[in-house]
Design an enzyme around this catalytic site. Sequence first.
Site, mmCIF file in Angstrom:
data_model
loop_
_atom_site.group_PDB
_atom_site.id
_atom_site.type_symbol
_atom_site.label_atom_id
_atom_site.label_comp_id
_atom_site.label_asym_id
_atom_site.label_seq_id
_atom_site.Cartn_x
_atom_site.Cartn_y
_atom_site.Cartn_z
ATOM 1 N N ASP A 68 4.516 4.073 8.788
ATOM 2 C CA ASP A 68 3.839 3.384 9.718
ATOM 3 C C ASP A 68 4.385 2.825 10.838
ATOM 4 O OD1 ASP A 68 2.211 3.352 7.292
ATOM 5 O OD2 ASP A 68 1.797 0.918 7.331
ATOM 6 N N ASP B 67 0.670 -1.102 0.046
ATOM 7 C CA ASP B 67 -0.115 -0.001 -0.007
ATOM 8 C C ASP B 67 0.761 1.188 -0.015
ATOM 9 O OD1 ASP B 67 0.886 -0.713 2.700
ATOM 10 O OD2 ASP B 67 -0.887 0.229 3.575
ATOM 11 N N HIS C 226 7.856 -1.029 12.762
ATOM 12 C CA HIS C 226 6.653 -1.722 12.002
ATOM 13 C C HIS C 226 6.813 -3.037 11.468
ATOM 14 C CE1 HIS C 226 2.789 -1.404 9.634
ATOM 15 N NE2 HIS C 226 3.744 -1.481 8.420
#
Length: 307
Positions: A208, A65, A139
């Site tokens: 993230d 993503d 992450h």
Amino acid sequence: MLTVCLVGTGGTMPLADRWLTCCWIEDGGKAILIDCGEGTQIALKKAGCKLSHLELLMFTHFHADHIAGLPGLLLTLGNYGKTTPLTIYGPKGVREVVQSLLVIAPVLPYPIVFRELSEEEPEFSCWEGVQGVCMPLAHGVPCLGYRIEQIRKPVFNPEKARALGIPPKLFGRLHGGQAVTLADGREIVPEQVLDGARAPIRLCYCTDTLPLPEIAQFAQGADLMIAEGMYGEDTMREKVQDKGHMLFSDAARLAKQAGASRLWLTHFSPALDEPKDFIGGIQDIFHGAVAGEDGMRIVLGQKADMK
């Protein structure tokens, strides 16, 4: 001034009304793009970002993503007539990851320049007057947060210049750091007409990640902090911790500790239909927090914007 556009705000997958998280930063006709998930080239066009200005592409990490839209973007840049180099920064392995994606975009009319960034070599230059630094996030895979700074000229004092008999046509040269010689033979150096340095314009971008305390120091004094908020409810904490993400409240606390001017939340879960519904309580933690929306933008460095 830096123009910042939060082109997309979604995590995991694009939705009919939400593009994947990415950020466009522009200065004087040169632009940076952070991350490039599926459909990013469409999101950029919808947000009014001029692809011809793109000079630097930076990846936070290599989950789909955040990178799966790269081949399409690279081909689109070629179709727009790009021939100058595109520089790509990212965590260790960025060259190998990008080259594997180029299997479906093997012929480009411009070269790509790669640079791996790391905790050992975190600083980098974007172009003259704009610099960056990265920090490692948490992450589960190598992931980087970015801080972009635009160095501003010192404050110019026109009263001092006029008192010295300096013609206005020479003000710009002095403000730019050059000494000048007047008609009467006097040499004037910039320090004689400047009132001191100004803090750089500072943007911090972190997604993230788990809510590392180091992020607050990294984002210290940011004019804009963009950070992920996967969910708005603290009841989702266990779920985000397992996957290496943050809640709205985590990002708000970090922004408060950083002394940031404002916080844009992003990287929302597809299950989060209306992020703005959760922002009221978050603003009790950090008053400058807003739920990001695709295409929102700001010009950092305008007089009305600065602290």
